[in-house]
Design an enzyme around this catalytic site. Structure first.
Site, short mmCIF file in Angstrom:
data_model
loop_
_atom_site.label_atom_id
_atom_site.label_comp_id
_atom_site.label_asym_id
_atom_site.label_seq_id
_atom_site.Cartn_x
_atom_site.Cartn_y
_atom_site.Cartn_z
N ASP A 103 6.69 -3.49 11.56
CA ASP A 103 5.28 -3.30 11.91
C ASP A 103 5.05 -3.23 13.42
O ASP A 103 4.11 -2.58 13.87
CB ASP A 103 4.41 -4.38 11.26
CG ASP A 103 4.93 -5.79 11.50
OD1 ASP A 103 6.03 -5.93 12.08
OD2 ASP A 103 4.24 -6.75 11.12
N SER A 105 8.14 -4.88 6.50
CA SER A 105 7.99 -5.97 7.46
C SER A 105 8.76 -7.22 7.06
O SER A 105 8.19 -8.29 6.84
CB SER A 105 6.51 -6.28 7.67
OG SER A 105 5.84 -5.13 8.07
N ARG A 142 0.82 -1.20 0.00
CA ARG A 142 0.00 0.00 0.00
C ARG A 142 0.86 1.26 0.00
O ARG A 142 1.96 1.27 0.53
CB ARG A 142 -0.89 0.05 1.25
CG ARG A 142 -1.95 -1.03 1.27
CD ARG A 142 -2.83 -0.88 2.50
NE ARG A 142 -2.02 -0.74 3.70
CZ ARG A 142 -2.46 -0.19 4.82
NH1 ARG A 142 -3.69 0.28 4.89
NH2 ARG A 142 -1.66 -0.11 5.86
P1 ADP Z 1 0.05 -10.43 9.36
O1 ADP Z 1 0.52 -10.94 10.67
O2 ADP Z 1 0.54 -11.21 8.21
O3 ADP Z 1 0.29 -8.97 9.22
P2 ADP Z 1 -2.61 -10.61 10.39
O4 ADP Z 1 -2.28 -9.84 11.58
O5 ADP Z 1 -3.87 -10.25 9.69
O6 ADP Z 1 -1.50 -10.59 9.28
O7 ADP Z 1 -2.65 -12.14 10.81
C1 ADP Z 1 -3.06 -13.10 9.89
C2 ADP Z 1 -3.07 -14.43 10.59
O8 ADP Z 1 -4.03 -14.46 11.61
C3 ADP Z 1 -3.46 -15.55 9.67
O9 ADP Z 1 -2.31 -16.13 9.14
C4 ADP Z 1 -4.16 -16.53 10.57
O10 ADP Z 1 -3.22 -17.45 11.08
C5 ADP Z 1 -4.64 -15.71 11.71
N1 ADP Z 1 -6.08 -15.53 11.65
C6 ADP Z 1 -6.85 -15.16 10.60
N2 ADP Z 1 -8.14 -15.07 10.97
C7 ADP Z 1 -8.19 -15.38 12.27
C8 ADP Z 1 -9.22 -15.47 13.24
N3 ADP Z 1 -10.49 -15.22 12.93
N4 ADP Z 1 -8.89 -15.84 14.48
C9 ADP Z 1 -7.62 -16.10 14.82
N5 ADP Z 1 -6.62 -16.04 13.96
C10 ADP Z 1 -6.87 -15.68 12.70
MG MG Z 2 0.35 -7.29 10.31
#
Ligand code: ADP
Ligand code: MG
Length: 962
Positions: free
Chosen positions: A668, A614, A553
């Protein structure tokens, strides 16, 4: 026609008819009474007692072994020997013996009664030369008890002619066990106590679908001739049947959470409604006829058991007798005969009433019964008597249906189902012997609970075999529980374990901060050159880039006095570019920035830019970050080992984009801390629990050995996901974690190989010392973050299936697939409340046919895994906050943690468990958690803003690499 012409008879029949609307009302009142009985607050005053039975499962067919049952009945004791073969309970072997109970025992000393029962057991066992191995015994005790466990029940009060001294208020299981021990039957173990209704439910569950409701109406047809009976298979060789109990009662599998009198909160529990007393508070007054009032007044317990007096078979004859007496007085019956005989209690038996309603023989039976009383009935009298009998029996059936409908609707509602499909076991001669009763019960139930499909099943010797089933199920559950606990024990961390993790984390932090020791630390403690959190005076317009999350983004962030506004665009990075050359990648990024500036009309301005990048970096300045390794599908060449800001600036030059001023690159975690810091100046910690996990916090410069300068503070990016990579957490790792870990290696999915340490030959080959065999890096993360929790659960489920503890041990091919059990399932499955059907739906998607108990177990596994994750995270944070408190020489630290990550935000329990454990482990810190919104966009801009606030970052120049 003759009947129709008699107004008195018509009036009597009308009074005995309960219209559908009134049945609806009765059902509603029963529902209310049931709720009152279930609630802890109102239980004491409830008429419908809703007693917990502590029976939490129905048979699944795998039960096997020898079981002993003792049944205390109105005038006899029955002992049974039941052998279950684990064959779906198709052919239980049953042997039993009946002993007459001497009258004086029933009214004598309690001790004598239990000694007598124990003697029956001894004689019975002597007669079959039973083996001496441990024999579990189920005790059928059909009196009102206050049960607190399956094998603990205090007698509330005697009934049915019993009045032994010194038993009320005592635990009858213990009394029986002591008496059995006195007989030196030490191998006999009383494991379960139950009443007769529950037994009915359990026998009807045999073979196939579970039966979750039971109903007893009228005499249970228990065999009762003293002597021996041996039975094979399900067919009883019909021994003579005599009445055992003449009341009415019901039980059903309720959601355990709603049974407030019991401590159980998950799964289901069988509740004994004791609905015979329904109406004792007057709620049935509009149903009662003058005949019922007279029956009640003449009974041994006036004003009590009103529902039973309408439905139970003991009273049907009496109701008819009073109706006939009244009609005779009105000259509508027996004109010319003396009806004085009808004033005698119990002259008309329920059995006769039931014979009279018969279509074919009924008229003859009516005449016979009346003539036996010395009456001289006309043809018309017989006809009218038959009508009255039918009305009384039909009313009993309809009222019983209203009660059953209340149970069904309650189950349907509390299970949050649109449609309940359920089996109902029915016992008692009213049901078993009489088509009319059966038909009315079935059809009225259907009318009153149209959202439920109930299949009524007749029970076969409910009490005896049912008790054996309860006992067998208890044993099965206890054995399963032991196995499950053994399997899950390594995942359940004690307070001591967590304190140790906290100490270890603290040690690794110190190592990571030390200039010399950094290379050996599993927690990298990377300097970020972010030396201040927002103080609210930041103003201006900034550009921000966010690379390394789910999307790439570009943002513009306007920080004003009162708020922060953002506009952003998502750009796609084609796979070819992700995996091409570094030049192409950074050229593409610059093109996206230019496009964005064009669209936002920002081409003329030179805005400071914050870059959320990140990927693991060794930061050498606020705007200087050396990429250690690519992750998440990126592999652009020529970037690893390079300063990414420099790469970006070079690309800008190539693209002739001169208006770019990169002031900060952040990860991040730092972005999250900064964006929360804008709203809360106490926010000095950043935490991520998403795909991975990481944390950062404000450390005293004097403690940061890897950066020169002693003044002020600097945000340290802990990279705590790698905590334990030196082996210090290995004893916390379970076999399941190891399996997950191995699979990660195979798939080449480890987050990032340990990069070379500061001063330890870095940018060189890596730190071979730390690459211990066995486990690959990111160990702390593997216990905590979203990428792994689902996998851990999947491996545990596989182990449970293998041990036959789940899905009946059936092989589950789909469960073999890696990552098929997603971490987001944990969130759904662990949602509070009764939505266990959601668990089933998830499992069904995985082609797993889950029983109710399976769902409960899967939920327990998820809870265990997510609880451990949250607690470990708390132990890590405890080390951080305690260090900050000590750094600052405070007795109490008040600090805020900015948090991001879908796992933290979406999981229903994670944050709660984390915070609770943190309070426990760091009692001298008051820690507030603040969820960040768009930490990576807003945070990067704020880092830029803070940097611009002080013109130059206060951080000192980095040490040059050796
Ligand atoms: P990132 O860490 O890549 O920045 P997020 O913070 O959105 O992304 O985390 C994504 C991860 O969270 C997914 O890989 C999955 O393991 C977990 N996840 C996705 N949906 C849920 C949910 N409803 N409850 C718990 N864990 C989730
Ligand atoms: Mg994240």
């Amino acid at each position: 026609p003759a009947l129709m012409s008699c107004p008195q008879v018509q009036r009597a029949l009308l009074a005995l008819t309960v219209p559908l609307e009134m049945l609806q009302a009765v059902k509603g009142r029963m529902l209310q009474a049931m709720r009152k009985g279930l609630s802890r607050q109102t239980h004491a005053q409830a008429n419908v007692r809703m007693l917990p039975t502590y029976i939490c499962s129905t048979p699944d067919g795998s039960e096997k072994g020898d079981l002993l049952v003792v049944e205390l009945c109105q005038s006899h004791v029955r002992t049974l020997w039941v052998t279950l073969l684990g064959d779906g309970n198709q052919s239980p072997q049953v042997m039993y013996k009946i002993f007459d109970t001497p009258e004086d025992i029933m009214k004598g000393k309690g001790e004598a009664l239990f000694d007598f029962i124990a003697q029956c057991v001894r004689q019975f066992l002597a007669g079959i030369s039973s083996p001496q191995h441990r024999l579990p015994l189920g005790f059928v005790f059909p009196f009102s008890c206050r049960q607190t466990r399956l094998d603990k029940a205090e007698l509330i009060s005697w009934s049915k002619g019993f009045s032994c001294s010194d038993v009320e208020g005592k635990d009858v299981v213990q009394l029986l066990q002591s008496a059995i021990n006195k007989q030196e039957l030490y191998h006999v173990d009383v494991v379960a106590l139950m009443n007769d209704t529950v037994g009915t439910m359990m026998t009807c569950s045999m073979g196939g679908e579970p039966c979750e409701v039971a109903l007893v109406v009228g005499e249970q047809r228990a065999p009762r001739v003293p002597g021996w009976w041996v039975l094979g298979g399900l067919r009883w060789c019909s021994p003579p049947l005599l009445p055992a109990d003449t009341g009415t009662n019901s039980c059903f599998m309720a959601e355990a959470q709603q049974v407030e009198m019991a401590e159980e909160t998950s799964g289901r529990m069988c509740v004994n409604t004791e609905w015979g007393c329904f109406g004792d508070d007057g709620t049935l007054s509009d149903v009662l006829t003058p005949y019922d009032q007279r029956v009640d007044q003449e009974s041994s317990s006036p004003g009590e058991r009103r529902f039973e007096k309408l439905v139970g078979s003991l009273y049907l004859g009496e109701i008819v007798r009073h109706a006939l007496t009244a009609l005779a007085a009105e000259k509508a019956l027996f004109i010319g005969s003396s009806v004085a005989v009808l004033r005698t209690k119990d002259v008309l038996k329920t059995q006769q009433v039931l014979e009279i309603i018969d279509n074919e023989e009924g008229m003859a039976k009516a005449r016979g019964a009346l003539e036996a009383l010395g009456l001289r009935p006309s043809e018309r009298d017989c006809c009218r008597v038959q009508q009255i009998c039918r009305a009384v029996v039909s009313r009993a059936a309809a009222l019983c249906a209203a009660g059953l409908a209340a149970i069904l609707s309650h189950m349907c509602q509390s299970r949050e189902l649109e449609r309940l499909v359920v089996n109902v076991g029915v016992d008692g001669e009213l049901y078993q012997g009489h088509t009319r009763f059966r038909e009315i019960l079935q059809s009225v139930t259907g009318l009153l609970a149209p959202e439920c499909t109930a299949t009524l099943l007749p029970s076969v010797d409910g009490t005896g075999q049912g008790a054996a089933m309860v006992t067998a199920v208890t044993l099965r559950l206890a054995a399963q529980r032991r196995e499950v606990d053994r399997l899950l024990a390594p995942l359940r961390l004690s307070r001591t374990d967590l304190e140790r993790v906290q100490v270890l984390m603290r040690r690794e932090m110190e190592l990571g901060l030390g200039r010399e020791s950094n290379a050996n630390a599993s927690v990298r403690m990377l300097p970020t050159y972010v030396c201040g959190t927002p103080d609210g005076t930041e103003r201006g317009e900034f550009l921000a880039l966010d690379l390394g999350g789910t999307n790439f983004r570009v943002l513009v962030v306007r920080v004003a006095q009162d708020d922060i506004r953002m506009a952003s665009e998502i750009y796609v990075i084609p796979t070819a570019i992700m995996q091409g050359t570094g030049e192409a990648l950074f050229d593409h990024i610059i093109e996206c920035i230019m496009d964005f500036q064009l669209k936002q009309d920002l081409m003329e301005q030179v805005l400071p830019l914050g870059f959320t990048f990140s990927f693991p970096c060794q930061q050498l300045g606020l705007d200087k970050a050396v990429l250690l390794t690519w992750t998440k599908g990126f592999s652009a060449s020529g970037c690893v080992g390079q300063d990414v800001v420099h790469l970006l600036r070079e690309a800008a030059q190539r693209k002739k984009h001169l208006g770019l001023k990169v002031v900060a690159v952040v990860n991040d975690t730092v972005g999250t801390m900064m964006s929360c810091g804008y709203d809360d100046p106490k926010c000095e910690i950043g935490l991520i629990v998403g795909t991975g996990t990481n944390a950062c916090y404000m450390e005293e410069m004097q403690n940061v050995g890897t950066v020169e300068g002693e003044q002020g503070r600097m945000c340290i990016n802990m990279e705590w996901g790698a905590f334990g990579d030196n082996g210090c957490l290995d004893d916390i790792f379970t076999d399941f974690d190891r399996l997950v870990d191995e699979k990660t290696i195979n798939a080449g999915k480890q987050r990032w190989a340990r990069a070379p340490g500061w001063g330890g030959g870095w940018l060189g080959g890596g730190c071979a010392r730390l690459r211990l065999p066995g486990l690959c890096p990111g160990r702390f993360e593997k216990l905590i973050s979203g990428m792994y929790l689902g996998e851990i659960v999947r491996h545990i489920l596989l182990a449970l299936v293998k041990k036959q503890l789940l899905f009946r041990g059936k092989p589950c091919p789909k469960l073999q697939t890696r990552d098929i059990f997603q971490t987001k399932f944990l969130s759904t499955i662990e949602i509070d409340g009764l939505a266990l059907r959601q668990v089933r739906a998830i499992l069904q998607d995985l082609e797993l046919q889950a029983s109710f108990e399976d769902s409960v177990l899967v939920r327990e596994v998820c809870q265990t895994v997510s609880l451990r994750a949250a607690q470990l995270c708390a132990a890590g944070l405890a080390a951080v906050v305690e260090k900050m408190r000590e750094n600052r020489g405070l007795a109490r630290l008040t600090v805020t943690v900015g948090v991001d990550g879908t796992l933290y935000k979406m999981h229903p329990r994670f944050s709660q468990h984390l915070q609770q454990m943190l309070r426990d482990l760091a009692p001298n810190c008051t820690v507030t958690f603040l969820q960040s919104e768009d930490g990576s966009g807003k945070g990067a801009a704020l880092v830029a803003a803070v940097a611009c606030r002080g013109a130059e970052p206060r951080g000192q120049p980095p040490l040059s690499p050796q």
